[in-house]
Write a protein that holds these residues in place. Structure first.
Motif, PDB file in Angstrom:
ATOM      1  N   GLU A 223       4.198   9.199   6.407  1.00  0.00           N
ATOM      2  CA  GLU A 223       4.355   7.742   6.378  1.00  0.00           C
ATOM      3  C   GLU A 223       3.661   7.081   7.567  1.00  0.00           C
ATOM      4  N   LEU A 224       3.877   7.598   8.761  1.00  0.00           N
ATOM      5  CA  LEU A 224       3.255   6.986   9.929  1.00  0.00           C
ATOM      6  C   LEU A 224       1.744   7.199   9.930  1.00  0.00           C
ATOM      7  N   ASP A 225       1.279   8.305   9.360  1.00  0.00           N
ATOM      8  CA  ASP A 225      -0.168   8.491   9.178  1.00  0.00           C
ATOM      9  C   ASP A 225      -0.719   7.403   8.261  1.00  0.00           C
TER      10      ASP A 225
ATOM     11  N   ILE B 174      -2.675  -0.580   9.133  1.00  0.00           N
ATOM     12  CA  ILE B 174      -3.188  -1.235  10.337  1.00  0.00           C
ATOM     13  C   ILE B 174      -4.649  -1.646  10.174  1.00  0.00           C
ATOM     14  N   ALA B 175      -5.409  -0.882   9.424  1.00  0.00           N
ATOM     15  CA  ALA B 175      -6.848  -1.120   9.304  1.00  0.00           C
ATOM     16  C   ALA B 175      -7.202  -2.542   8.872  1.00  0.00           C
ATOM     17  N   ASP B 176      -6.480  -3.098   7.907  1.00  0.00           N
ATOM     18  CA  ASP B 176      -6.819  -4.434   7.441  1.00  0.00           C
ATOM     19  C   ASP B 176      -5.657  -5.417   7.603  1.00  0.00           C
TER      20      ASP B 176
ATOM     21  N   VAL C 242       0.374  -9.920  12.704  1.00  0.00           N
ATOM     22  CA  VAL C 242       1.357  -8.933  12.254  1.00  0.00           C
ATOM     23  C   VAL C 242       1.491  -7.843  13.308  1.00  0.00           C
ATOM     24  N   LYS C 243       2.732  -7.487  13.592  1.00  0.00           N
ATOM     25  CA  LYS C 243       3.027  -6.435  14.575  1.00  0.00           C
ATOM     26  C   LYS C 243       3.867  -5.360  13.883  1.00  0.00           C
ATOM     27  N   ILE C 244       3.484  -4.105  14.058  1.00  0.00           N
ATOM     28  CA  ILE C 244       4.234  -2.962  13.533  1.00  0.00           C
ATOM     29  C   ILE C 244       5.139  -2.435  14.637  1.00  0.00           C
TER      30      ILE C 244
ATOM     31  N   ASP D 274       6.294   3.078   0.032  1.00  0.00           N
ATOM     32  CA  ASP D 274       5.018   2.709  -0.567  1.00  0.00           C
ATOM     33  C   ASP D 274       4.357   1.699   0.368  1.00  0.00           C
ATOM     34  N   ILE D 275       3.366   2.145   1.120  1.00  0.00           N
ATOM     35  CA  ILE D 275       2.703   1.293   2.110  1.00  0.00           C
ATOM     36  C   ILE D 275       2.021   0.098   1.445  1.00  0.00           C
ATOM     37  N   ALA D 276       1.480   0.290   0.243  1.00  0.00           N
ATOM     38  CA  ALA D 276       0.817  -0.816  -0.470  1.00  0.00           C
ATOM     39  C   ALA D 276       1.798  -1.958  -0.738  1.00  0.00           C
ATOM     40  N   GLU D 277       3.057  -1.632  -0.956  1.00  0.00           N
ATOM     41  CA  GLU D 277       4.083  -2.647  -1.194  1.00  0.00           C
ATOM     42  C   GLU D 277       4.239  -3.555   0.028  1.00  0.00           C
ATOM     43  N   TYR D 278       4.148  -3.000   1.221  1.00  0.00           N
ATOM     44  CA  TYR D 278       4.305  -3.800   2.429  1.00  0.00           C
ATOM     45  C   TYR D 278       3.091  -4.680   2.693  1.00  0.00           C
ATOM     46  N   ARG D 279       1.925  -4.160   2.347  1.00  0.00           N
ATOM     47  CA  ARG D 279       0.711  -4.969   2.484  1.00  0.00           C
ATOM     48  C   ARG D 279       0.816  -6.204   1.598  1.00  0.00           C
TER      49      ARG D 279
END
Length: 152
Positions: free
Chosen positions: A48-50, A57-59, A64-66, A140-145
């Motif tokens: 997940e962190l990878d 983070i890339a886009d 926004v701060k993680i 699901d990282i895409a969901e957060y984007r």
């Protein structure tokens, strides 16, 4: 008591992997992705962190701060961040053990660590999205984007 969408996010101050204090309210005006995870150096957490490092983070917009949180010590976080190349904040909820995870309602008392809770917080400190997965199920990282792009 769980924090729900529309609630004010509980403020906290924890130390990051470099020992620097990080206070949630110190980021007012920014959107926050607050990510609780069970333990460093574990398979699902690492994947997940990878994905956060490589995909989210890339886009990500500059406003926004993680912030990631686990019950691991700052020393474990530093070793893990150095090994994996994590540049975002890994915050230690080590002592009092799990206090911030408890405040957000994502602490698993039986396992002694946080569940996979994610809170998207707007610039005023209000929770706009809340997702809590069981410890065994990755996010699901895409969901957060998508959720971040839907915020004003």
């Amino acid at each position: 008591m769980a924090i729900e969408v529309g609630d004010q996010a509980p403020d906290f101050e924890l130390r990051d992997q470099h020992g620097t204090p990080v206070k949630l309210s110190g980021h007012r005006g920014k959107k926050i992705v607050l990510i609780f995870y069970p333990l460093a150096f574990s398979g699902v957490c690492g994947n997940e962190l990878d994905a956060i490092r490589d995909e989210l983070i890339a886009d990500m917009p500059e406003d926004v701060k993680i912030l990631t949180v686990s019950v691991d010590s700052t020393f474990a976080h530093r070793a893990w961040a150095d090994q994996k190349g994590y540049t975002f904040s890994l915050l230690s909820d080590f002592w009092p053990h799990g206090q911030v995870a408890r405040a957000y309602g994502v602490f698993d008392n039986e396992k002694g660590c946080a569940e996979r809770g994610t809170f998207i917080i707007d610039g005023e400190g209000v929770v706009r999205r809340r997702v809590v997965n069981p410890i065994s199920r990755a996010r699901d990282i895409a969901e957060y984007r998508k959720a971040l792009t839907d915020l004003p």
